[in-house]
Design a protein around this motif. Structure first.
Motif, PDB file in Angstrom:
ATOM      1  N   LEU A  67       0.837  -1.209   0.000  1.00  0.00           N
ATOM      2  CA  LEU A  67       0.000   0.000   0.000  1.00  0.00           C
ATOM      3  C   LEU A  67       0.868   1.254   0.000  1.00  0.00           C
ATOM      4  CD1 LEU A  67      -2.279  -1.492   2.672  1.00  0.00           C
ATOM      5  CD2 LEU A  67      -3.260  -0.347   0.676  1.00  0.00           C
ATOM      6  N   CYS A  68       1.980   1.196   0.743  1.00  0.00           N
ATOM      7  CA  CYS A  68       2.862   2.361   0.804  1.00  0.00           C
ATOM      8  C   CYS A  68       4.299   1.900   0.600  1.00  0.00           C
ATOM      9  CB  CYS A  68       2.734   3.061   2.158  1.00  0.00           C
ATOM     10  SG  CYS A  68       3.742   4.560   2.200  1.00  0.00           S
ATOM     11  N   GLN A  69       5.108   2.810   0.021  1.00  0.00           N
ATOM     12  CA  GLN A  69       6.520   2.433  -0.209  1.00  0.00           C
ATOM     13  C   GLN A  69       7.263   2.224   1.102  1.00  0.00           C
ATOM     14  OE1 GLN A  69       5.464   5.563  -0.526  1.00  0.00           O
ATOM     15  NE2 GLN A  69       6.794   6.687   0.865  1.00  0.00           N
ATOM     16  N   HIS A  76      -3.202   7.039   7.524  1.00  0.00           N
ATOM     17  CA  HIS A  76      -4.385   6.306   7.041  1.00  0.00           C
ATOM     18  C   HIS A  76      -3.998   4.924   6.545  1.00  0.00           C
ATOM     19  CE1 HIS A  76      -3.197   6.928   2.881  1.00  0.00           C
ATOM     20  NE2 HIS A  76      -2.943   8.181   3.189  1.00  0.00           N
ATOM     21  N   SER A  77      -2.718   4.770   6.160  1.00  0.00           N
ATOM     22  CA  SER A  77      -2.261   3.472   5.673  1.00  0.00           C
ATOM     23  C   SER A  77      -1.884   2.615   6.874  1.00  0.00           C
ATOM     24  CB  SER A  77      -1.069   3.649   4.732  1.00  0.00           C
ATOM     25  OG  SER A  77      -0.891   2.495   3.968  1.00  0.00           O
ATOM     26  N   MET A  78      -2.901   2.254   7.618  1.00  0.00           N
ATOM     27  CA  MET A  78      -2.725   1.532   8.883  1.00  0.00           C
ATOM     28  C   MET A  78      -2.627   0.042   8.538  1.00  0.00           C
ATOM     29  SD  MET A  78      -3.269   1.052  12.161  1.00  0.00           S
ATOM     30  CE  MET A  78      -3.840  -0.275  13.155  1.00  0.00           C
ATOM     31  N   GLN A 117       0.996  13.503  -2.922  1.00  0.00           N
ATOM     32  CA  GLN A 117       0.172  12.894  -1.871  1.00  0.00           C
ATOM     33  C   GLN A 117       0.871  11.672  -1.281  1.00  0.00           C
ATOM     34  OE1 GLN A 117      -3.937  12.212  -2.992  1.00  0.00           O
ATOM     35  NE2 GLN A 117      -4.286  10.917  -1.197  1.00  0.00           N
ATOM     36  N   GLY A 118       0.892  11.579   0.045  1.00  0.00           N
ATOM     37  CA  GLY A 118       1.521  10.434   0.711  1.00  0.00           C
ATOM     38  C   GLY A 118       0.566   9.260   0.823  1.00  0.00           C
ATOM     39  N   GLY A 119       1.126   8.053   0.865  1.00  0.00           N
ATOM     40  CA  GLY A 119       0.323   6.864   1.132  1.00  0.00           C
ATOM     41  C   GLY A 119      -0.460   6.348  -0.058  1.00  0.00           C
TER      42      GLY A 119
HETATM   43  S1  SF4 Z   1       3.170   8.143   7.008  1.00  0.00           S
HETATM   44 FE1  SF4 Z   1       2.670   8.285   4.819  1.00  0.00          FE
HETATM   45  S2  SF4 Z   1       4.565   7.646   3.790  1.00  0.00           S
HETATM   46 FE2  SF4 Z   1       4.708   6.955   5.941  1.00  0.00          FE
HETATM   47  S3  SF4 Z   1       3.896   4.858   5.938  1.00  0.00           S
HETATM   48 FE3  SF4 Z   1       2.179   6.217   6.355  1.00  0.00          FE
HETATM   49  S4  SF4 Z   1       1.234   6.625   4.345  1.00  0.00           S
HETATM   50 FE4  SF4 Z   1       3.284   5.808   4.009  1.00  0.00          FE
END
Ligand code: SF4
Length: 453
Positions: A65-67, A258-260, A412-414
């Protein structure tokens, strides 16, 4: 007694890593969907559309979902009638994470020592493992993938028993406001209250797997009321409380974006049941976002943009983040020529996941720009045109960027799976040994950005 083979535990942990990184919690998905439906402006609508579509893409493509595939934190509750054969449980967990991160091309983000040796361990271990011995013959495992952008916003405060609820709420509200965009809101906030300073911090992480008791529910409801408009930055609040010293009232906050990402299971001998974490058939949402496309080489057009403008960037950019910037500084200090001439160029503060078979690049997204503030003078005075990252810059960094007529854009992050689709070519051009932090030349097409400075 029940015997559990450590090799089985290793396989289970491997699976938990995949589930946590690629699948999304259905309740949180519904909370995001609600935010999407309640969005009052196109910026918010676009943001939630991207988040929801990124969740779909990650599940479909089985990519993270996230890098920032994070530092892995594992909570184990092992029954007192369980015997683990072969390796220790800690070795089994570490081996499972090592294999999952290596075989699935997830980003490795762990360094050997926080202060004395920041060399990447290259396998995302050691894992942070907390074990409790409980009654019974089963093993519960809760695994979370903890990204640093949100973790770095976490906070702890030692209150004393006379403190009012409002004072605790005020500390929480201030911490949320201070975290800004760095923590990729809307947040899933973990609150731990009780024990000692370290125990409260632990509770604030365990809270993500804890079902609220009635008085904890009432506390969260009161807090949400107190937060007022700030609650729009919240997706969910988790709370776990415990006993403490007569003179103490520690409060700890774990920030989660939000990327829990989390997954759980129960092991019973040689069988396992994963807690509901399977692929969901979420709907794909049409993205109404439209903005003008601008080429990286068109400095005049980029320069004419105003703060708040959205645009789509096409052309050649470079990735560089903490470790690469540190090296740039060493080069400048030694009067050595940099491996890349950044004059008139754009740097993306990003560290992607490794590319899997058939990919140009793994999931990629912006990291917290503030960490690069100390290099602003160096980079912009040497001709850098713009940087791309997430979150606010310090006043000092802002002044430097303005002084050199530079620009600062945010991505945008995530939504790293979605953003990776904008990358049409990628090659490492310097510091290969830094892994994810190597300098890469990318060719991006229609990368969605917003002007901040
Ligand atoms: S804070 Fe942002 S970049 Fe870091 S893991 Fe969460 S969604 Fe990914």
């Amino acid at each position: 007694m029940k015997y559990v083979d450590s090799n089985f535990i290793e396989d289970v942990v491997y699976e938990l890593c995949i589930k946590a990184n690629t699948l999304f919690d259905p309740d949180l998905y519904n909370a995001l969907l609600q935010k999407y439906k309640n969005s009052l402006n196109i910026d918010d609508k676009t943001k939630y559309t991207n988040i929801l579509n990124n969740i779909n893409l990650a599940a479909e493509s089985k990519r993270p979902l996230c890098q920032d595939t994070g530092q892995v934190v594992v909570f184990i509750e092992s029954g007192n009638k369980v015997v683990i054969t072969n390796k220790t449980i800690n070795n089994a967990v570490n081996d499972g994470v090592n294999k999952a991160y290596t075989n699935n091309f997830y980003r490795k983000s762990v360094v050997k020592n926080a202060i004395f040796d920041r060399t990447n361990t290259k396998n995302n271990t050691p894992v942070l493992i907390y074990t409790d011995i409980v009654e019974g013959d089963k093993i519960n495992i809760h695994l979370m993938v903890k990204g640093a952008g949100s973790e770095n916003c976490s906070a702890v405060k030692m209150f004393t028993p006379g403190v009012s609820r409002e004072e605790i709420f005020s500390f929480i509200k201030d911490s949320i406001i201070r975290s800004g965009e760095k923590s990729c809101p809307p947040l899933v906030l973990g609150i731990g209250i009780g024990g000692t300073m370290d125990y409260a911090a632990l509770l604030s992480k365990k809270a993500f797997f804890h079902i609220l008791e009635a008085d904890e529910k009432a506390f969260v409801a009161d807090l949400l009321k107190y937060l007022g408009d700030t609650a729009s930055n919240i997706l969910d609040i988790r709370l776990m409380t415990s006993s403490t010293h007569i003179a103490s009232l520690p409060v700890a906050l774990t920030f989660n974006c939000h990327s829990m990402r989390h997954a759980s299971c129960v092991i019973n001998g040689d069988s396992v049941v994963y807690k509901p974490k399977k692929k969901n058939n979420f709907l794909r949402i049409e993205n109404d976002f439209s903005a003008k496309e601008i080429l990286c080489s068109d400095i005049a057009a980029l320069s004419s943009l105003k703060s708040g403008d959205n645009f789509l960037l096409t052309g050649e950019i470079y990735t560089a983040r903490d470790a690469a910037h540190k090296k740039f500084k060493e080069y400048y200090d030694l009067n050595k020529k940099l491996p890349v001439d950044f004059k008139g160029k754009i740097v993306f503060y990003a560290g992607p996941c490794p590319a899997a078979a058939g990919e140009i690049i793994g999931p990629i997204g912006p990291t917290t720009s503030a960490r690069m503030d100390e290099y602003c003078e160096l980079m912009y005075s040497n001709g850098l045109f713009a940087s791309v990252g997430k979150g606010e810059r310090s006043n000092e960094a802002k002044n430097i960027i303005e002084k050199y007529k530079g620009r600062y854009f945010i991505a945008q992050g995530g939504i790293a799976c979605l953003l990776s689709k904008c990358v049409k070519h990628a090659e490492i051009v310097a510091f290969d040994e830094l892994g994810t932090e190597a300098v890469r030349k990318l060719y991006v097409e229609r990368l969605p950005l917003k002007v901040v400075i």
